[in-house]
Design an enzyme around this catalytic site. Structure first.
Site, PDB file in Angstrom:
ATOM      1  N   HIS A  46      43.968 -21.377 -23.967  1.00 19.33           N
ATOM      2  CA  HIS A  46      44.486 -22.662 -24.601  1.00 19.33           C
ATOM      3  C   HIS A  46      45.231 -22.439 -25.828  1.00 19.33           C
ATOM      4  O   HIS A  46      45.535 -23.608 -26.479  1.00 19.33           O
ATOM      5  CB  HIS A  46      43.074 -23.435 -24.296  1.00 19.33           C
ATOM      6  CG  HIS A  46      42.769 -24.192 -23.226  1.00 19.33           C
ATOM      7  ND1 HIS A  46      43.548 -24.451 -22.124  1.00 19.33           N
ATOM      8  CD2 HIS A  46      41.454 -23.766 -22.617  1.00 19.33           C
ATOM      9  CE1 HIS A  46      42.794 -24.706 -21.302  1.00 19.33           C
ATOM     10  NE2 HIS A  46      41.660 -24.264 -21.213  1.00 19.33           N
ATOM     11  N   GLU A 148      31.399 -22.961 -16.495  1.00 12.45           N
ATOM     12  CA  GLU A 148      32.231 -24.202 -17.119  1.00 12.45           C
ATOM     13  C   GLU A 148      32.202 -25.281 -15.895  1.00 12.45           C
ATOM     14  O   GLU A 148      33.178 -26.227 -16.079  1.00 12.45           O
ATOM     15  CB  GLU A 148      33.393 -23.817 -17.816  1.00 12.45           C
ATOM     16  CG  GLU A 148      34.392 -22.954 -17.257  1.00 12.45           C
ATOM     17  CD  GLU A 148      35.282 -22.689 -18.175  1.00 12.45           C
ATOM     18  OE1 GLU A 148      35.586 -23.188 -19.312  1.00 12.45           O
ATOM     19  OE2 GLU A 148      36.057 -21.740 -17.962  1.00 12.45           O
ATOM     20  N   ASP A 174      34.652 -28.475 -20.386  1.00 11.28           N
ATOM     21  CA  ASP A 174      34.897 -28.442 -18.959  1.00 11.28           C
ATOM     22  C   ASP A 174      33.563 -28.622 -18.272  1.00 11.28           C
ATOM     23  O   ASP A 174      33.703 -29.146 -17.156  1.00 11.28           O
ATOM     24  CB  ASP A 174      35.562 -26.961 -18.614  1.00 11.28           C
ATOM     25  CG  ASP A 174      37.008 -26.856 -18.659  1.00 11.28           C
ATOM     26  OD1 ASP A 174      37.671 -28.135 -18.290  1.00 11.28           O
ATOM     27  OD2 ASP A 174      37.583 -26.069 -19.254  1.00 11.28           O
TER      28      ASP A 174
END
Length: 259
Positions: A46, A148, A174
């Site tokens: 990310h 997650e 998440d």
């Protein structure tokens, strides 16, 4: 870098304080590497990093006693082999939901016979005597699948039983999404805290090391007190933004007082 300080800290019973690099800047990596962290993770999932900027970050932090780690974008052998060849000593892999996926991760990260990693440590091998990196890499590299999702939590015991992982790393936002909660980092909701407690307990039973992403010192300290063995304190972008906002706010407040 020839010693994995992360594993040394774990072996001594301590907890690792980890930094996170989202910005593709060797200079940012150099600054962060001098701030007292035990390890520094380059985020290829990310963050705004790419492979080249990751290598530049490794080079910039190389003169400092931090362990270089990477969060790869996905669980696939091409990128995993490349980040290890570049010199990563820790591997964090997102969205590992089943023991099979955890086994695949181990296979991609380990040389035969423990795995199927292709030989070619173009940068990692530079810091060892010829041929010795391959003999130590399977033991030296820390492998952490990310937990997650609800599916991963349901399979946590089977995932932790996979030979070759060193622990797991919780991605709280998440995970919260998976349980119908809004995105945040330091959850206090009982249903999430019970998951954390279970992950820590099951890791302890197997002498594995649970890790987690935190938003700052308070969350990191709380996680360590819960039993987590690796905590990430935000990322450099978040730390920069938080401190900058604080300074601007204080400046305006002081100006208003004088008026």
């Amino acid at each position: 870098m020839s010693v994995n300080n992360v594993k040394q800290i774990w072996n001594s019973g301590g907890a690792v304080v980890n930094a996170w690099l989202s910005i593709p800047s060797g200079f940012a990596a150099e600054v962060i590497a001098q701030c007292g962290f035990d390890s520094v993770t380059v985020d290829l999932q990310h963050g705004v990093q790419d492979y080249r900027s990751m290598v530049e970050c490794f080079q910039a932090m190389g003169a400092h006693p931090v362990t270089p780690m990477v969060r790869v974008p996905w669980n696939e052998p091409g990128i995993i082999g490349r980040v290890l060849d570049a010199g990563a000593y820790g591997l964090i892999c997102p969205m590992v939901n089943t023991p099979r996926e955890a086994g695949n991760l181990v296979s991609y990260a380990k040389y035969p016979p423990a795995g199927a990693r292709s030989n070619g440590p173009i940068r990692a091998g530079m810091y060892h005597a010829a041929g010795t990196y391959q003999k130590k890499a399977n033991d030296d590299v820390a492998v952490l699948p990310m937990i997650e999702t609800k599916t991963a939590v349901e399979n946590i015991e089977q995932i932790l039983d996979v030979a070759g992982i060193d622990g797991v790393y919780i991605g709280p936002t998440d995970l919260g999404f998976s349980y119908g909660l809004g995105p945040k980092v330091d959850y206090t909701e009982p249903e999430i805290l019970r998951i954390y407690e279970k992950v820590v307990k099951e890791c302890n039973r197997r002498k594995l090391n649970p890790g987690i992403h935190c938003s700052g010192a308070e969350g990191a300290a709380r996680a360590i007190n819960m039993g987590f063995k690796l905590v990430t304190i935000s990322d450099e972008a978040g730390l920069m933004s938080t401190y900058a906002k604080l300074q601007v706010k204080q400046t305006r407040k002081m100006i208003n007082r004088k008026e």
